[in-house]
Design a protein around this motif. Structure first.
Motif, PDB file in Angstrom:
ATOM      1  N   GLU A 198     -47.894  11.040  45.273  1.00 37.81           N
ATOM      2  CA  GLU A 198     -48.205   9.633  45.041  1.00 37.81           C
ATOM      3  C   GLU A 198     -49.708   9.365  45.180  1.00 37.81           C
ATOM      4  N   ALA A 199     -50.378  10.199  45.946  1.00 39.92           N
ATOM      5  CA  ALA A 199     -51.815  10.018  46.192  1.00 39.92           C
ATOM      6  C   ALA A 199     -52.630  11.082  45.469  1.00 39.92           C
ATOM      7  N   CYS A 200     -52.157  11.533  44.318  1.00 43.97           N
ATOM      8  CA  CYS A 200     -52.814  12.648  43.631  1.00 43.97           C
ATOM      9  C   CYS A 200     -54.250  12.323  43.218  1.00 43.97           C
ATOM     10  N   GLU A 201     -54.557  11.067  42.930  1.00 45.93           N
ATOM     11  CA  GLU A 201     -55.905  10.693  42.526  1.00 45.93           C
ATOM     12  C   GLU A 201     -56.888  10.742  43.699  1.00 45.93           C
ATOM     13  N   GLN A 202     -56.372  10.833  44.913  1.00 50.56           N
ATOM     14  CA  GLN A 202     -57.230  10.876  46.095  1.00 50.56           C
ATOM     15  C   GLN A 202     -57.550  12.316  46.540  1.00 50.56           C
ATOM     16  N   ILE A 203     -56.953  13.296  45.876  1.00 47.56           N
ATOM     17  CA  ILE A 203     -57.154  14.697  46.270  1.00 47.56           C
ATOM     18  C   ILE A 203     -58.586  15.148  45.979  1.00 47.56           C
ATOM     19  N   ILE A 204     -59.169  15.866  46.923  1.00 48.59           N
ATOM     20  CA  ILE A 204     -60.533  16.387  46.797  1.00 48.59           C
ATOM     21  C   ILE A 204     -60.446  17.909  46.688  1.00 48.59           C
ATOM     22  N   ASP A 205     -60.780  18.433  45.535  1.00 46.16           N
ATOM     23  CA  ASP A 205     -60.693  19.880  45.286  1.00 46.16           C
ATOM     24  C   ASP A 205     -62.090  20.408  44.993  1.00 46.16           C
ATOM     25  N   ASP A 265     -50.721  18.265  54.428  1.00 47.85           N
ATOM     26  CA  ASP A 265     -49.869  19.310  53.846  1.00 47.85           C
ATOM     27  C   ASP A 265     -50.692  20.317  53.041  1.00 47.85           C
ATOM     28  N   GLY A 266     -51.782  20.764  53.647  1.00 44.64           N
ATOM     29  CA  GLY A 266     -52.611  21.779  53.033  1.00 44.64           C
ATOM     30  C   GLY A 266     -53.581  21.270  51.988  1.00 44.64           C
ATOM     31  N   VAL A 267     -53.611  19.967  51.766  1.00 42.33           N
ATOM     32  CA  VAL A 267     -54.481  19.383  50.743  1.00 42.33           C
ATOM     33  C   VAL A 267     -55.466  18.421  51.405  1.00 42.33           C
ATOM     34  N   VAL A 268     -56.721  18.508  51.003  1.00 42.28           N
ATOM     35  CA  VAL A 268     -57.728  17.571  51.507  1.00 42.28           C
ATOM     36  C   VAL A 268     -57.792  16.378  50.560  1.00 42.28           C
ATOM     37  N   ARG A 269     -57.691  15.180  51.129  1.00 45.47           N
ATOM     38  CA  ARG A 269     -57.768  13.986  50.285  1.00 45.47           C
ATOM     39  C   ARG A 269     -58.205  12.764  51.073  1.00 45.47           C
ATOM     40  N   ARG A 270     -58.626  11.770  50.303  1.00 49.33           N
ATOM     41  CA  ARG A 270     -58.911  10.455  50.862  1.00 49.33           C
ATOM     42  C   ARG A 270     -57.589   9.736  51.122  1.00 49.33           C
ATOM     43  N   LEU A 271     -57.672   8.621  51.794  1.00 51.93           N
ATOM     44  CA  LEU A 271     -56.490   7.797  51.971  1.00 51.93           C
ATOM     45  C   LEU A 271     -56.247   6.954  50.716  1.00 51.93           C
ATOM     46  N   HIS A 272     -54.987   6.702  50.439  1.00 46.61           N
ATOM     47  CA  HIS A 272     -54.581   5.831  49.338  1.00 46.61           C
ATOM     48  C   HIS A 272     -54.657   4.383  49.829  1.00 46.61           C
ATOM     49  N   PRO A 273     -54.887   3.412  48.925  1.00 44.93           N
ATOM     50  CA  PRO A 273     -54.906   2.011  49.357  1.00 44.93           C
ATOM     51  C   PRO A 273     -53.653   1.577  50.118  1.00 44.93           C
ATOM     52  N   ILE A 274     -52.505   2.127  49.789  1.00 43.95           N
ATOM     53  CA  ILE A 274     -51.282   1.802  50.541  1.00 43.95           C
ATOM     54  C   ILE A 274     -51.430   2.244  51.992  1.00 43.95           C
ATOM     55  N   GLU A 275     -52.022   3.411  52.191  1.00 47.08           N
ATOM     56  CA  GLU A 275     -52.241   3.919  53.549  1.00 47.08           C
ATOM     57  C   GLU A 275     -53.282   3.078  54.282  1.00 47.08           C
ATOM     58  N   CYS A 276     -54.268   2.585  53.547  1.00 45.86           N
ATOM     59  CA  CYS A 276     -55.258   1.679  54.149  1.00 45.86           C
ATOM     60  C   CYS A 276     -54.589   0.383  54.592  1.00 45.86           C
ATOM     61  N   ARG A 277     -53.688  -0.110  53.777  1.00 44.72           N
ATOM     62  CA  ARG A 277     -52.940  -1.316  54.154  1.00 44.72           C
ATOM     63  C   ARG A 277     -52.227  -1.110  55.479  1.00 44.72           C
ATOM     64  N   ARG A 278     -51.621   0.033  55.646  1.00 45.93           N
ATOM     65  CA  ARG A 278     -50.906   0.323  56.888  1.00 45.93           C
ATOM     66  C   ARG A 278     -51.859   0.516  58.053  1.00 45.93           C
ATOM     67  N   MET A 279     -53.016   1.135  57.812  1.00 48.11           N
ATOM     68  CA  MET A 279     -54.004   1.326  58.877  1.00 48.11           C
ATOM     69  C   MET A 279     -54.558   0.012  59.391  1.00 48.11           C
ATOM     70  N   MET A 280     -54.550  -1.015  58.549  1.00 52.01           N
ATOM     71  CA  MET A 280     -55.035  -2.330  58.954  1.00 52.01           C
ATOM     72  C   MET A 280     -53.919  -3.219  59.501  1.00 52.01           C
ATOM     73  N   GLY A 281     -52.699  -2.689  59.541  1.00 51.47           N
ATOM     74  CA  GLY A 281     -51.587  -3.450  60.097  1.00 51.47           C
ATOM     75  C   GLY A 281     -51.051  -4.536  59.185  1.00 51.47           C
ATOM     76  N   PHE A 282     -51.386  -4.463  57.894  1.00 53.30           N
ATOM     77  CA  PHE A 282     -50.853  -5.439  56.937  1.00 53.30           C
ATOM     78  C   PHE A 282     -49.408  -5.083  56.609  1.00 53.30           C
ATOM     79  N   PRO A 283     -48.555  -6.067  56.354  1.00 49.93           N
ATOM     80  CA  PRO A 283     -47.148  -5.783  56.049  1.00 49.93           C
ATOM     81  C   PRO A 283     -46.967  -5.130  54.681  1.00 49.93           C
ATOM     82  N   GLU A 284     -45.834  -4.506  54.501  1.00 48.08           N
ATOM     83  CA  GLU A 284     -45.565  -3.772  53.261  1.00 48.08           C
ATOM     84  C   GLU A 284     -45.482  -4.687  52.047  1.00 48.08           C
ATOM     85  N   TRP A 285     -45.145  -5.960  52.259  1.00 52.17           N
ATOM     86  CA  TRP A 285     -45.052  -6.868  51.113  1.00 52.17           C
ATOM     87  C   TRP A 285     -46.422  -7.242  50.544  1.00 52.17           C
ATOM     88  N   PHE A 286     -47.481  -6.965  51.289  1.00 51.13           N
ATOM     89  CA  PHE A 286     -48.802  -7.442  50.881  1.00 51.13           C
ATOM     90  C   PHE A 286     -49.235  -6.778  49.580  1.00 51.13           C
TER      91      PHE A 286
END
Length: 343
Positions: A198-205, A265-286
């Protein structure tokens, strides 16, 4: 839904609504909002069905309804270590005087503000002393503290200054900042991740990724650096998902700009915006801005919702205002927000 409004508040420099979510979860009703950034304002409107007023300097106090609480995260760039630190000399820094203009005109029972931790050290502490003195001159008892979001149920090391002023004539008890959310639940970056697919665009290769094999990856409540990209500068450090994340930023460069890089899981990547939402404590509906750059910027500028909620409870009690815990629900059939009293 609540059968009655517990208190009212206004949301200044509203961003994407972190203050609003935190205070609405305590039974508050937002009666006015202001945000000058058109992209953040669009996200705010999409989530709350309300278009914020624009430039606060053009808003007359008569346009602002009476309210119990004034809240806002006034612009931090004039005081940030990543900026020029011109403080009140910067046009954005003078926006605090707009806050005071409304405080003087409306006399809310409480004032609740947020800024970068460096605000407390700016000009050897004189900026903060001046801020406190202005609020005190209007009859408020003022408290301030630097709190870390890591202690409030989110896996992010994010230290911010919070300022709370309670009008002395309505104060029912001395205000004290919470030290944590009092939750025994331990969280780490691994708890807020989506799949790499789901976060394939955030992968750093890249070929210049290096790991430090001497670093253990045991669970910790702080960021644990385990590698680097390129020279390991800002935005080029790799962290373990067993620990907490670094501070989300609205600005900055590097291969993992704004979020930092993580080994997932063996891959280096940035966080996805969905993961940023969770890191900021925003609800899933946001609803997140669909443009990735804007999403990162907006979360980097936002406040952490659980911290706002925890401080809010103490502030309301001190200002002799009732609150009632609620939880957000997302109704997939109606695509609408519902506020349901927690059992």
């Amino acid at each position: 839904m609540f059968d009655r409004i517990m208190f009212t508040f206004i949301d200044l420099f509203a961003g994407i609504g972190g203050f609003r979510i935190g205070l609405e979860q305590l039974g508050g009703q937002c009666v006015f909002s202001s945000e000058i950034d058109k992209h953040a304002a669009a996200t705010y409107e999409r989530n709350f069905g309300e278009k914020p007023a624009g430039d606060i300097t053009r808003i007359h106090p008569d346009e602002v309804p009476r309210h119990d609480v004034l809240c806002g995260g006034f612009p931090c760039q004039p005081f940030s270590v990543s900026g020029k630190q011109r403080g009140f000399e910067d046009a954005r820094g003078t926006l605090f005087f707009e806050v005071m203009r409304l405080v003087t005109a409306k006399r809310p029972r409480a004032v609740f503000l947020e800024n970068v931790a460096n605000y407390a050290r700016h000009q050897n502490g004189d900026t903060l002393k001046r801020t406190v003195a202005m609020l005190e001159s209007e009859g408020y008892r003022v408290s301030h503290a630097i709190l870390n979001a890591s202690n409030f149920g989110v896996p992010q090391a994010r230290r911010r200054l919070y300022i709370v002023g309670v009008r002395s004539d309505v104060e029912s008890q001395a205000f004290e900042f919470p030290e944590s959310s009092n939750s025994d639940k331990k969280v780490a970056i691994k708890d807020i991740l989506i799949s790499n697919a789901e976060a394939c665009e955030q992968i750093i290769d890249r070929i210049d990724i290096r790991f430090d094999d001497t670093k253990t990856q045991s669970a910790t409540s702080r960021p644990l650096q385990i590698g680097t990209i390129n020279k390991g500068g800002q935005g080029e450090r790799i962290y373990s998902i067993e620990g907490h994340g670094i501070t989300l930023s609205a600005h900055g460069g590097g291969a993992a700009a704004k979020t930092g890089a993580y080994l997932v899981d063996g891959v280096v990547r940035r966080l996805h915006p969905i993961e940023c939402r969770r890191m900021m404590g925003f609800p899933e509906w946001f609803s997140i801005d669909s443009r990735r750059g804007q999403a990162y910027k907006q979360f980097g500028n936002a406040v952490v919702v659980p911290v706002i909620e925890a401080i809010g409870k103490r502030m309301l009690e001190s200002a002799d205002l009732a609150w009632k815990q609620a939880e957000w629900k997302f109704d997939d059939s109606s695509k609408a927000r519902n506020l349901e009293t927690a059992s």
